[in-house]
Design an enzyme around this catalytic site. Structure first.
Site, PDB file in Angstrom:
ATOM      1  N   SER A 244       0.590  -1.332   0.058  1.00  0.00           N
ATOM      2  CA  SER A 244       0.171  -0.092   0.122  1.00  0.00           C
ATOM      3  C   SER A 244       0.850   1.415   0.051  1.00  0.00           C
ATOM      4  O   SER A 244       1.674   1.489  -0.787  1.00  0.00           O
ATOM      5  CB  SER A 244      -1.016   0.068   1.070  1.00  0.00           C
ATOM      6  OG  SER A 244      -1.895   1.034   1.209  1.00  0.00           O
ATOM      7  N   ASP A 346      -9.697  -3.999  -5.490  1.00  0.00           N
ATOM      8  CA  ASP A 346      -9.104  -2.988  -4.462  1.00  0.00           C
ATOM      9  C   ASP A 346      -9.851  -1.689  -4.958  1.00  0.00           C
ATOM     10  O   ASP A 346      -9.573  -1.075  -5.782  1.00  0.00           O
ATOM     11  CB  ASP A 346      -7.571  -2.918  -4.671  1.00  0.00           C
ATOM     12  CG  ASP A 346      -7.070  -2.140  -3.706  1.00  0.00           C
ATOM     13  OD1 ASP A 346      -7.393  -1.383  -3.107  1.00  0.00           O
ATOM     14  OD2 ASP A 346      -5.570  -2.418  -3.358  1.00  0.00           O
ATOM     15  N   HIS A 378      -8.209  -4.737  -0.984  1.00  0.00           N
ATOM     16  CA  HIS A 378      -6.963  -4.049  -0.553  1.00  0.00           C
ATOM     17  C   HIS A 378      -6.454  -5.045   0.672  1.00  0.00           C
ATOM     18  O   HIS A 378      -5.337  -5.087   0.805  1.00  0.00           O
ATOM     19  CB  HIS A 378      -7.148  -2.716  -0.258  1.00  0.00           C
ATOM     20  CG  HIS A 378      -5.982  -1.969  -0.048  1.00  0.00           C
ATOM     21  ND1 HIS A 378      -5.229  -1.445  -1.135  1.00  0.00           N
ATOM     22  CD2 HIS A 378      -5.587  -1.512   1.202  1.00  0.00           C
ATOM     23  CE1 HIS A 378      -4.322  -0.830  -0.471  1.00  0.00           C
ATOM     24  NE2 HIS A 378      -4.418  -0.662   0.776  1.00  0.00           N
TER      25      HIS A 378
END
Length: 437
Positions: A244, A346, A378
């Protein structure tokens, strides 16, 4: 049912053979225990039974007296460290609230985050126990002079005299609540496969801005490269990984170190070209394309631009844009193979972010591979799937790359028991439905 990844790739440089790691001190065998402990446990030859019993009792009492302060000190140290970690995490949470505000959107997201964490708590508690009390986790090793310049090491329990491969991991957290302990689940599970993991902490906003984060990560990578041999790591088999926001920061750091190497040559403190690969999970690499998306998701434009040091700096901290600069062409040739992982569902960072970065990497001649996981969100790839246990496409792929040229390690991986389930399936499904990410 596990989704099948869609793979796009160029040639990926093969990994070198896996050596089995270095010995950790273990006092469980009788040889390395203090002499007094061995006197207590080993029989004393004496014809006088009463005297033998009396001597043994005195020795046991003495050993207990000596060991009690040591156990108390160890417990006090671990408890104190746990308290400090809890205080820091709580502080990060309030910092996030202060900067994001208390509007309806963030109240609902905060509630969602609370319920999400509560549903996954059975797994989090098990991971936290190992994090704080395992003898194979070295917490808060100092790598620099800033308050957050710390890293955690996860060392395999299988102790041998040969060095082990190393993964340097940079955690996510929206550039605001990133923390090294977020990588504990990954670290513990990779350590089970004889892989050392170093989780780097770094300054978050508002304690620092993006240039501070990149500087910290560069320093952390250099520290691991120069010191991991002392912990049984193989400096010829070091991998970088980010998730991320951590994937974005690690990509910026990787490019910055490559530029330094291209300018300094043999005088560079770290040769990026010697890294085996970079694994990038669910990252964003073109910031101008993501400003509006993040704003609509709740990371408001003013805050995001504050993190990134203004709109004028977005290109500088966008790896996808920066690698197109012809002035750093020599640095691009030094980059290790880059593997991009992304879930197609995501919502936090669209999978198109990895697709366009992959296309740009190909355009400039970098070695790259893109793996898309159909239907994954995600948090599926980084949290729900690892907590589910059993087979995991992402985890298995990373391990297979690291162990690619070691037949013995691959055979061990094939024979390894399925990873333990940490959270019941119904809780995982509920958590997925209410996840704010």
């Amino acid at each position: 049912m596990e989704s099948s990844p869609v793979i796009q790739s160029e040639h990926l440089r093969s990994s070198s053979s896996l050596d089995i790691g270095r010995d950790l001190v273990d006092f469980d065998d009788g040889k390395d225990r203090p002499l007094l402990d061995r006197l207590v446990s080993e029989p004393v030859a004496n014809s006088n039974h009463q005297r033998r019993r009396r001597v043994g009792a005195q020795a046991a009492a003495s050993a207990a007296a000596l060991n009690r302060p040591r156990r108390q000190q160890s417990f006090t140290r671990d408890f104190g460290h746990a308290a400090k970690e809890t205080y820091l995490i709580t502080g990060l949470s309030f910092t996030l609230l202060r900067y994001l505000g208390v509007g309806y959107r963030w109240i609902t997201r905060l509630l969602g985050l609370g319920f999400y964490a509560l549903l996954l708590m059975p797994g989090f508690l098990q991971v936290a126990y190992h994090y704080f009390f395992s003898s194979h986790v070295r917490r808060s090793i100092v790598y620099g002079d800033q308050p957050r310049n710390r890293l955690d090491l996860y060392l395999p329990a299988n102790c041998t005299d040969e060095p082990k491969p190393v993964v340097i991991f940079v955690t996510g957290g929206a550039w605001i609540i990133g923390y090294k302990a977020w990588g504990s689940l990954l670290g513990l599970q990779l350590a089970e496969r004889d892989i050392i993991v170093a989780c780097i902490d770094y300054r978050n906003f508002p304690q620092g801005t993006i240039s501070d984060m990149v500087k910290d990560v560069c320093q952390g990578i250099s520290f691991v490269y120069n010191n991991i041999a002392d912990y049984g790591g193989d400096t010829d088999r070091i991998y970088l990984m980010g998730q991320s926001a951590g994937a974005h920061i690690a990509a910026c750091a990787l490019l910055e170190l490559a530029i330094q190497e291209s300018e300094k040559g043999e005088n560079a403190s770290l040769k990026v070209s010697e890294l085996k690969a970079y694994f990038s999970l669910s990252g964003g690499y073109n910031l101008p394309n993501l400003v509006d998306h993040f704003h609509n998701r709740g990371l408001y434009r003013s805050i995001f631009l504050g993190i990134m040091e203004g709109e004028e700096s977005l290109n500088q901290f966008s790896p996808e844009i920066r690698i197109l600069d012809p002035s750093i062409k020599n640095a691009i040739s030094l980059l290790p193979p880059i593997v991009l992982f992304h879930g197609t569902e995501d919502l936090s960072v669209p999978s198109d972010a990895s697709q366009t970065f992959f296309n740009t990497l190909q355009k400039v001649g970098a070695q790259a591979e893109l793996i898309l996981y159909e239907g994954k969100t995600h948090t599926d790839l980084f949290l729900q799937d690892p907590l589910r246990g059993g087979k995991d496409g992402l985890f298995d792929h990373i391990v297979s790359v690291i162990h690619a040229d070691d037949k013995e390690a691959l055979a061990k991986d094939a024979a390894a028991p399925p990873r333990k389930r940490l959270v019941p399936e119904f809780l995982l499904k509920l958590a997925r439905r209410i996840s704010p990410f």
